[in-house]
Write an enzyme that holds these catalytic residues in place. Structure first.
Site, PDB file in Angstrom:
ATOM      1  N   CYS A 282       0.810  -1.232   0.000  1.00  9.28           N
ATOM      2  CA  CYS A 282       0.000   0.000   0.000  1.00  9.28           C
ATOM      3  C   CYS A 282       0.837   1.274   0.000  1.00  9.28           C
ATOM      4  CB  CYS A 282      -0.921  -0.005   1.217  1.00  9.28           C
ATOM      5  SG  CYS A 282      -2.160  -1.295   1.138  1.00  9.28           S
TER       6      CYS A 282
HETATM    7  N1  NAD Z   1      -2.868  -5.916   2.141  1.00  9.98           N
HETATM    8  C1  NAD Z   1      -3.236  -4.774   2.710  1.00  9.98           C
HETATM    9  O1  NAD Z   1      -2.835  -4.438   3.810  1.00  9.98           O
HETATM   10  C2  NAD Z   1      -4.213  -3.841   2.015  1.00  9.98           C
HETATM   11  C3  NAD Z   1      -4.820  -2.844   2.761  1.00  9.98           C
HETATM   12  C4  NAD Z   1      -5.714  -1.999   2.148  1.00  9.98           C
HETATM   13  C5  NAD Z   1      -5.956  -2.114   0.787  1.00  9.98           C
HETATM   14  N2  NAD Z   1      -5.333  -3.081   0.056  1.00  9.98           N
HETATM   15  C6  NAD Z   1      -5.663  -3.165  -1.368  1.00  9.98           C
HETATM   16  O2  NAD Z   1      -6.539  -4.264  -1.557  1.00  9.98           O
HETATM   17  C7  NAD Z   1      -6.281  -4.884  -2.810  1.00  9.98           C
HETATM   18  C8  NAD Z   1      -5.978  -6.349  -2.581  1.00  9.98           C
HETATM   19  O3  NAD Z   1      -4.812  -6.439  -1.783  1.00  9.98           O
HETATM   20  P1  NAD Z   1      -4.399  -7.772  -1.031  1.00  9.98           P
HETATM   21  O4  NAD Z   1      -3.306  -7.393  -0.094  1.00  9.98           O
HETATM   22  O5  NAD Z   1      -5.592  -8.477  -0.511  1.00  9.98           O
HETATM   23  O6  NAD Z   1      -3.771  -8.587  -2.250  1.00  9.98           O
HETATM   24  P2  NAD Z   1      -3.467 -10.163  -2.271  1.00  9.98           P
HETATM   25  O7  NAD Z   1      -2.478 -10.373  -3.351  1.00  9.98           O
HETATM   26  O8  NAD Z   1      -3.204 -10.668  -0.899  1.00  9.98           O
HETATM   27  O9  NAD Z   1      -4.878 -10.775  -2.712  1.00  9.98           O
HETATM   28  C9  NAD Z   1      -5.435 -10.606  -3.965  1.00  9.98           C
HETATM   29  C10 NAD Z   1      -5.992 -11.959  -4.396  1.00  9.98           C
HETATM   30  O10 NAD Z   1      -6.669 -11.787  -5.640  1.00  9.98           O
HETATM   31  C11 NAD Z   1      -6.435 -12.953  -6.425  1.00  9.98           C
HETATM   32  N3  NAD Z   1      -6.725 -12.613  -7.802  1.00  9.98           N
HETATM   33  C12 NAD Z   1      -5.956 -11.945  -8.697  1.00  9.98           C
HETATM   34  N4  NAD Z   1      -6.608 -11.799  -9.848  1.00  9.98           N
HETATM   35  C13 NAD Z   1      -7.828 -12.372  -9.692  1.00  9.98           C
HETATM   36  C14 NAD Z   1      -8.956 -12.537 -10.528  1.00  9.98           C
HETATM   37  N5  NAD Z   1      -8.981 -12.036 -11.762  1.00  9.98           N
HETATM   38  N6  NAD Z   1     -10.001 -13.189 -10.037  1.00  9.98           N
HETATM   39  C15 NAD Z   1     -10.013 -13.694  -8.787  1.00  9.98           C
HETATM   40  N7  NAD Z   1      -8.966 -13.555  -7.940  1.00  9.98           N
HETATM   41  C16 NAD Z   1      -7.888 -12.898  -8.393  1.00  9.98           C
HETATM   42  C17 NAD Z   1      -4.993 -13.292  -6.131  1.00  9.98           C
HETATM   43  O11 NAD Z   1      -4.709 -14.631  -6.441  1.00  9.98           O
HETATM   44  C18 NAD Z   1      -4.917 -13.008  -4.630  1.00  9.98           C
HETATM   45  O12 NAD Z   1      -5.223 -14.142  -3.850  1.00  9.98           O
HETATM   46  C19 NAD Z   1      -5.140  -4.105  -3.440  1.00  9.98           C
HETATM   47  O13 NAD Z   1      -5.670  -3.111  -4.276  1.00  9.98           O
HETATM   48  C20 NAD Z   1      -4.456  -3.467  -2.245  1.00  9.98           C
HETATM   49  O14 NAD Z   1      -3.794  -2.265  -2.603  1.00  9.98           O
HETATM   50  C21 NAD Z   1      -4.476  -3.968   0.651  1.00  9.98           C
END
Ligand code: NAD
Length: 441
Positions: A282
């Site tokens: 992030c």
């Molecule tokens: N991790 C954090 O602390 C956090 C906090 C706030 C916001 N975010 C935002 O949330 C979003 C997700 O982050 P995250 O940390 O959960 O990422 P992550 O990589 O842990 O999870 C994303 C998941 O989506 C899956 N994926 C990818 N393409 C896909 C598709 N087409 N269909 C279905 N599944 C699919 C991946 O395999 C993965 O398991 C990002 O935009 C991130 O910036 C993350």
């Protein structure tokens, strides 16, 4: 909260009834750090939840009731799966039977620091294939302002199917802070903005069933910008703390003592701390989504660029500290054994995405150091093609220099100070200790 005035349609009334009755079929697209905890909250609230995930290992783990996200303990997942309240699949055709879909897929940066929207695009393409009347779609992935109305809506819009009347589209930023024991998905206020007032009303109603507080805003763009303000605020203030560390280092002042004393001011100051560099999915990334967008509008986001530059210098600054500390003991970095303590991007989590530890290890390796590391959350990692496995903390005793990159609570710091010969501490983890062998950032 002001009631949202809006025109009701059969589709919205039907969806409202399903949401209130908690019979709406909830879909979470992307079961990562954000999606899995969210899926659990909606399942706990009594909704039938389907997680859609492209990673088959994650699908299998969820269906076996096994969690791979630290903030979702196995014992909270297992009964939900066993009761049939939560299941995972890689089959996108289930979208046809879902009433709601939260899109929680990655939004990384390209090498050029431009947004990589390929995951959101792929997810929306699947949703659009199965879009049906009465569906509520909420994008949660962090992104630039305008994504939901300029990018997602045209992908979903089908001739004759009207947003706000037949289907509903919102943006709601995810604010989860992995490893935070006080604030988790359920008790972090949820900001939500819809394309139309009816979208906002239904999005608000939906989250209110599972989360403690919902904050509706007037548009998807406001909701998108809220997240970017929060993370840009943090990134810039960390940049300031890092610049303070660089300045204090040059003139021989302990920056940690300065910040702690400044933090005693009861108003007008909020402490931020320096460190080895930004990490995670992030803070190092999201502000560049904003600067990319504003550049197109002819505005350079100068604070963001400057903070990005300063934060980007920190791994090299740490390496120079290590180099100077070793030189003071008449040792070159080349050939020295350097033991890294903590490689996750922050305390008490297992995530190494963008971790400054990786940059620091890369720079030290390039200078000819021999590397080992300790991290109870990260069993192995690869640096420049070199596969390393986590070693016990005792390895520190054999090292020429120990570098604390991540201050996990589980580390035995008194023991480390006792056994190590030289320690570069980038987190002030050794604040209570006074010793000639400690070099602070
Ligand atoms: N991790 C954090 O602390 C956090 C906090 C706030 C916001 N975010 C935002 O949330 C979003 C997700 O982050 P995250 O940390 O959960 O990422 P992550 O990589 O842990 O999870 C994303 C998941 O989506 C899956 N994926 C990818 N393409 C896909 C598709 N087409 N269909 C279905 N599944 C699919 C991946 O395999 C993965 O398991 C990002 O935009 C991130 O910036 C993350």
């Amino acid at each position: 909260m002001q009631p949202i005035e809006t025109a009701l349609t059969d589709c919205s009334l039907e969806l409202e009834e399903k949401i209130r009755g908690r019979t709406a079929s909830v879909g979470i697209l992307g079961l990562g750090y954000v999606g899995l905890p969210l899926a659990v909250e909606f399942a706990k609230a009594g909704f039938p939840v389907t997680g859609i995930e492209v990673n088959l290992d994650k699908v299998a783990a969820v269906n076996a009731g096994e969690s791979y996200v630290l903030d979702v303990p196995g014992p909270s997942l297992r009964p939900l799966v066993a009761a049939g309240a939560l299941r995972a699949t890689a089959d996108f055709s289930v979208l046809a039977d879902l009433d709601t879909v939260n899109i929680c897929v990655p939004t990384p940066l390209r090498k050029t620091k431009d947004p990589d929207m390929s995951f959101v695009e792929a997810a929306c393409r699947e949703v659009s294939k199965h879009l049906h009347p009465g569906m509520l779609i909420i994008l949660e992935s962090t992104t630039y302002p305008g994504t939901t109305d300029e990018f997602v809506l045209p992908m979903l819009g089908q001739p004759g199917v009207r947003v706000g009347e037949e289907f509903f589209l919102c943006f709601s930023p995810e604010r989860v802070d992995p490893g935070n024991p006080s604030f988790q998905t359920a008790n972090i206020p949820k900001v939500v903005g819809g394309i139309t007032p009816e979208c906002t009303r239904l999005g608000t109603l939906f989250y209110a069933q599972a989360l403690q507080e919902v904050v509706p805003v007037s548009s998807t763009r406001v909701a998108e910008m809220v997240k970017l303000l929060e993370n840009t605020f943090r990134m810039i203030n960390i940049g300031l703390a890092n610049e303070m560390a660089l300045m204090c280092g040059r003139i021989g002042i302990n920056v940690w003592e300065v910040i702690d004393a400044a933090a005693t001011k009861p108003f007008g100051f909020m402490p931020f701390y320096p460190g080895p560099g930004l990490g995670g999915h992030c803070i190092p990334i999201d502000p560049f989504y904003l600067s990319w967008k504003t550049r197109q509008a002819g505005i350079e986001a100068r604070f963001i660029e400057l903070a990005g530059y300063i934060n980007g210098q920190m791994p090299m600054f740490v390496v120079e500290k290590v180099q100077n500390a070793l030189n003071d003991r008449s040792r070159p970095v080349r050939g020295s054994h350097i033991h890294i303590v903590g490689v996750a991007y922050k305390r008490n989590i297992d995530d190494i995405r963008e971790s400054p530890a990786l940059d620091i290890m890369h720079l030290l390796k390039k200078r000819g150091a021999r590397l080992t590391y300790t991290d109870p959350y990260v069993p192995d990692l690869t640096v420049d093609g070199l596969r390393l496995s986590a070693q016990p903390m005792e390895t520190a005793a054999a090292a020429d220099c120990v570098v604390i990159i991540t201050d996990h609570s589980a580390f035995d710091y008194p023991r480390l100070v006792e056994c190590a010969r030289l320690i570069v501490d980038t987190r002030n983890a050794l604040k209570p200790f006074t010793s000639d062998k400690i070099v602070r950032l």
